[in-house]
Design a protein around this motif. Structure first.
Motif, PDB file in Angstrom:
ATOM      1  N   ASP A 280      -0.711  -3.728  -0.667  1.00 12.54           N
ATOM      2  CA  ASP A 280       0.335  -3.765  -1.685  1.00 12.54           C
ATOM      3  C   ASP A 280      -0.298  -4.172  -3.014  1.00 12.54           C
ATOM      4  OD1 ASP A 280       2.607  -3.116  -0.086  1.00 12.54           O
ATOM      5  OD2 ASP A 280       2.519  -5.125   0.761  1.00 12.54           O
ATOM      6  N   ALA A 281      -0.109  -3.343  -4.035  1.00 16.56           N
ATOM      7  CA  ALA A 281      -0.719  -3.597  -5.340  1.00 16.56           C
ATOM      8  C   ALA A 281       0.346  -3.806  -6.406  1.00 16.56           C
ATOM      9  CB  ALA A 281      -1.629  -2.437  -5.738  1.00 16.56           C
ATOM     10  N   GLU A 282       0.047  -4.705  -7.337  1.00 15.70           N
ATOM     11  CA  GLU A 282       0.829  -4.886  -8.558  1.00 15.70           C
ATOM     12  C   GLU A 282      -0.120  -4.787  -9.742  1.00 15.70           C
ATOM     13  OE1 GLU A 282       2.915  -8.589  -8.532  1.00 15.70           O
ATOM     14  OE2 GLU A 282       4.411  -7.912  -7.069  1.00 15.70           O
ATOM     15  N   VAL A 283       0.339  -4.102 -10.803  1.00 16.50           N
ATOM     16  CA  VAL A 283      -0.457  -3.963 -12.018  1.00 16.50           C
ATOM     17  C   VAL A 283       0.361  -4.520 -13.174  1.00 16.50           C
ATOM     18  CG1 VAL A 283      -1.688  -2.380 -13.546  1.00 16.50           C
ATOM     19  CG2 VAL A 283      -1.537  -1.877 -11.089  1.00 16.50           C
ATOM     20  N   TRP A 284      -0.227  -5.462 -13.909  1.00 17.65           N
ATOM     21  CA  TRP A 284       0.428  -6.136 -15.035  1.00 17.65           C
ATOM     22  C   TRP A 284      -0.324  -5.827 -16.316  1.00 17.65           C
ATOM     23  CZ3 TRP A 284       4.757  -9.385 -14.365  1.00 17.65           C
ATOM     24  CH2 TRP A 284       5.124  -9.602 -13.027  1.00 17.65           C
ATOM     25  N   ASP A 285       0.425  -5.643 -17.417  1.00 14.88           N
ATOM     26  CA  ASP A 285      -0.236  -5.328 -18.679  1.00 14.88           C
ATOM     27  C   ASP A 285      -0.417  -6.579 -19.534  1.00 14.88           C
ATOM     28  OD1 ASP A 285       2.243  -5.833 -19.864  1.00 14.88           O
ATOM     29  OD2 ASP A 285       2.527  -3.796 -20.633  1.00 14.88           O
ATOM     30  N   SER A 286      -0.953  -6.396 -20.737  1.00 13.77           N
ATOM     31  CA  SER A 286      -1.259  -7.524 -21.615  1.00 13.77           C
ATOM     32  C   SER A 286      -0.009  -8.209 -22.153  1.00 13.77           C
ATOM     33  CB  SER A 286      -2.124  -7.048 -22.781  1.00 13.77           C
ATOM     34  OG  SER A 286      -1.451  -6.039 -23.528  1.00 13.77           O
ATOM     35  N   ALA A 287       1.157  -7.579 -22.009  1.00 10.50           N
ATOM     36  CA  ALA A 287       2.428  -8.177 -22.429  1.00 10.50           C
ATOM     37  C   ALA A 287       3.151  -8.842 -21.262  1.00 10.50           C
ATOM     38  CB  ALA A 287       3.320  -7.113 -23.065  1.00 10.50           C
ATOM     39  N   ASP A 288       2.436  -9.067 -20.152  1.00 16.22           N
ATOM     40  CA  ASP A 288       2.992  -9.710 -18.956  1.00 16.22           C
ATOM     41  C   ASP A 288       4.124  -8.908 -18.336  1.00 16.22           C
ATOM     42  OD1 ASP A 288       1.188 -11.772 -18.993  1.00 16.22           O
ATOM     43  OD2 ASP A 288       2.541 -13.230 -19.905  1.00 16.22           O
TER      44      ASP A 288
ATOM     45  N   GLN B 129       3.445  -0.482  -9.336  1.00 16.91           N
ATOM     46  CA  GLN B 129       3.401  -1.067  -7.992  1.00 16.91           C
ATOM     47  C   GLN B 129       2.982   0.036  -7.030  1.00 16.91           C
ATOM     48  OE1 GLN B 129       7.644  -2.166  -8.736  1.00 16.91           O
ATOM     49  NE2 GLN B 129       7.137  -3.900  -7.425  1.00 16.91           N
ATOM     50  N   SER B 130       2.357  -0.352  -5.935  1.00 17.24           N
ATOM     51  CA  SER B 130       2.013   0.659  -4.937  1.00 17.24           C
ATOM     52  C   SER B 130       1.908   0.024  -3.561  1.00 17.24           C
ATOM     53  CB  SER B 130       0.684   1.347  -5.283  1.00 17.24           C
ATOM     54  OG  SER B 130      -0.413   0.487  -5.036  1.00 17.24           O
ATOM     55  N   ARG B 131       2.032   0.875  -2.562  1.00 15.35           N
ATOM     56  CA  ARG B 131       1.712   0.498  -1.183  1.00 15.35           C
ATOM     57  C   ARG B 131       0.958   1.658  -0.564  1.00 15.35           C
ATOM     58  NH1 ARG B 131       4.953  -2.237   3.802  1.00 15.35           N
ATOM     59  NH2 ARG B 131       4.150  -4.043   2.677  1.00 15.35           N
ATOM     60  N   GLN B 132      -0.103   1.326   0.161  1.00 16.21           N
ATOM     61  CA  GLN B 132      -0.824   2.369   0.880  1.00 16.21           C
ATOM     62  C   GLN B 132      -1.109   1.927   2.305  1.00 16.21           C
ATOM     63  OE1 GLN B 132      -5.258   3.029   0.458  1.00 16.21           O
ATOM     64  NE2 GLN B 132      -4.880   2.068  -1.543  1.00 16.21           N
ATOM     65  N   LEU B 133      -1.235   2.933   3.161  1.00  6.68           N
ATOM     66  CA  LEU B 133      -1.713   2.728   4.523  1.00  6.68           C
ATOM     67  C   LEU B 133      -3.116   3.291   4.576  1.00  6.68           C
ATOM     68  CD1 LEU B 133      -0.930   1.836   7.456  1.00  6.68           C
ATOM     69  CD2 LEU B 133      -0.464   4.253   7.892  1.00  6.68           C
ATOM     70  N   ALA B 134      -4.049   2.493   5.096  1.00  6.28           N
ATOM     71  CA  ALA B 134      -5.449   2.913   5.159  1.00  6.28           C
ATOM     72  C   ALA B 134      -6.011   2.626   6.538  1.00  6.28           C
ATOM     73  CB  ALA B 134      -6.266   2.192   4.097  1.00  6.28           C
ATOM     74  N   ARG B 135      -7.029   3.352   6.892  1.00  8.41           N
ATOM     75  CA  ARG B 135      -7.755   3.083   8.135  1.00  8.41           C
ATOM     76  C   ARG B 135      -8.671   1.877   7.924  1.00  8.41           C
ATOM     77  NH1 ARG B 135      -7.667   6.867  12.159  1.00  8.41           N
ATOM     78  NH2 ARG B 135      -6.797   8.902  11.637  1.00  8.41           N
ATOM     79  N   ALA B 136      -8.666   0.976   8.868  1.00 12.21           N
ATOM     80  CA  ALA B 136      -9.586  -0.149   8.801  1.00 12.21           C
ATOM     81  C   ALA B 136     -11.008   0.335   9.040  1.00 12.21           C
ATOM     82  CB  ALA B 136      -9.209  -1.203   9.839  1.00 12.21           C
ATOM     83  N   PRO B 137     -11.998  -0.340   8.478  1.00 11.20           N
ATOM     84  CA  PRO B 137     -13.381   0.042   8.770  1.00 11.20           C
ATOM     85  C   PRO B 137     -13.644   0.053  10.265  1.00 11.20           C
ATOM     86  CG  PRO B 137     -13.296  -1.575   7.010  1.00 11.20           C
ATOM     87  CD  PRO B 137     -11.906  -1.474   7.564  1.00 11.20           C
ATOM     88  N   ARG B 138     -14.440   0.995  10.716  1.00 18.44           N
ATOM     89  CA  ARG B 138     -14.663   1.129  12.162  1.00 18.44           C
ATOM     90  C   ARG B 138     -15.480  -0.027  12.723  1.00 18.44           C
ATOM     91  NH1 ARG B 138     -14.611   7.354  13.878  1.00 18.44           N
ATOM     92  NH2 ARG B 138     -13.111   8.053  12.330  1.00 18.44           N
TER      93      ARG B 138
END
Length: 292
Positions: A266-274, A279-288
Motif C-alpha cells: 500500500d503506497a501513499e504519495v504526498w506533495d510539498s503542500a502536505d 494512493q495505490s495498492r498492488q499484489l506482488a509475488r514474494a521473492p522465491r
C-alpha cells in the motif's frame, strides 16, 4: 566580462527524459507505437510504474478527459526494452469521467504479438475537483531530505548493495528514510516499510502521469522483511487524488501480509503542500528465496 553560468536548469514537464521515454505515436485510431527504454529497467525487466505511465499517456490521448483518476493494471508477462504497440478502446464517456482500456504488446521471436500488460482506467479533470477535503490521513513522519540516504551516499562513494537495482536508479532522485534502510547493511527491520523523498533526477516536477511511476519506484518492502530478489507485480491499482504541487514528493509504502508466496504493498504519495496526491495498492509475488 561576465562568465556564463554552468548551472544546469531543471527539466520541465513535457521536456524531460521521462516525457521522451513515455512518448507514444498514433499509428491509427486507438493504436499507438512506443519504444520501451532500457533506462527504466530493474534487473532485466522494465519497471511496472514506468509501463503504467506509458499506457497512461496513450489513454490520455484516446479519452476526452485529460487526467488519470484510477488506473488498474494486470501484468501478464515481463516487458523488455524495445518496440511496443498499445491498443486502446473507449469504454464509456460521461460528463465528468470517461473510461477506457488499453493493452501493451511486444513481439516474440516468431514475430507474434505477446500481451504484456492490460489496463482499465477512468479519467477526469483534476482541475475541476472541489476544495472539500476531509481526511484523517497524515504525511509520513520522516527526516528532512538532507538526512535521508541516496544511491551515491555511501561513505566511500560507492552505491549501497541494493538487490535488483539497475538503470532506473540513475533517473530518480530517491532519498530513503534511514529507518527503512536496514536491509542495505544486512540488518532488515522486519517491519515491511519503505519511505523516501522522491523526484526525477533531471529536476522535472511531478504531474498526474509521473505519479503512476512514483507509486512503483521504491525498493520493495520485502527487503525490510529480510527477503532478497525480484518482486514482480501481479496487479496494481493507482488513484490520483489531485495535481501535485512543485517540489519533492514523500512516498510511504507498507506491507502487512505476506502469505502463500504473495504480498500486498500500500503506497501513499504526498506533495510539498502536505496533500495526499496519489494512493495505490498492488499484489506482488514474494521473492522465491525466502531465506533472504
Amino acid at each position: 566580462m561576465a562568465q556564463a553560468s554552468s548551472q544546469v536548469l531543471p527539466a520541465t514537464i513535457g521536456d524531460s527524459e521521462f516525457d521522451r521515454d513515455t512518448a507514444v505515436t498514433l499509428r491509427e485510431a486507438g493504436v499507438y507505437d512506443a519504444e520501451l527504454s532500457a533506462g527504466w529497467t530493474i534487473i532485466h525487466a522494465v519497471n511496472g510504474g514506468y509501463l503504467l505511465a506509458l499506457l497512461g499517456r496513450a489513454l490520455g490521448d484516446a479519452l476526452p478527459h485529460p487526467d488519470p483518476f484510477t488506473v488498474s493494471a494486470h501484468y501478464l508477462t515481463p516487458s523488455v526494452p524495445g518496440p511496443a504497440v498499445i491498443r486502446t478502446q473507449v469504454v464509456r464517456t460521461g460528463r465528468t469521467l470517461s473510461t477506457g482500456q488499453a493493452s501493451l504488446f511486444q513481439y516474440d521471436e516468431s514475430g507474434a504479438e505477446v500481451e504484456r500488460i492490460r489496463v482499465l482506467a477512468s479519467y477526469g479533470d483534476l482541475d475541476a475537483l472541489t476544495d472539500d477535503v476531509r481526511t484523517t490521513a497524515k504525511p509520513p513522519a520522516m527526516p528532512p531530505l538532507s538526512h535521508c540516504i541516496g544511491a551515491t551516499d555511501a561513505p566511500d562513494g560507492s552505491r549501497p548493495p541494493i538487490p535488483g537495482s539497475s538503470a532506473i536508479t540513475d533517473r530518480l532522485m530517491l532519498k530513503l528514510d534511514p529507518t527503512t534502510l536496514g536491509w542495505a547493511v544486512g540488518a532488515p527491520s522486519g517491519k515491511g516499510e519503505m519511505r523516501a523523498w522522491f523526484g526525477l533526477a533531471d529536476g522535472r516536477d511531478a504531474d498526474p502521469i509521473s505519479l503512476l511511476l512514483t507509486v512503483d519506484a521504491l525498493p520493495p518492502t520485502s527487503f525490510e522483511l529480510g527477503l532478497k530478489g525480484w518482486t514482480p507485480t501481479v496487479e496494481l491499482t493507482t488513484h490520483v487524488r489531485c495535481r501535485p504541487a512543485p517540489g519533492p514528493l514523500r512516498v510511504s509504502i507498507t506491507t502487512r501480509n505476506l502469505a502463500g508466496g504473495f504480498l500486498e504493498e500500500d503506497a501513499e504519495v504526498w506533495d510539498s503542500a502536505d496533500r495526499l496526491v496519489a494512493q495505490s495498492r498492488q499484489l506482488a509475488r514474494a521473492p522465491r528465496d525466502l531465506r533472504g
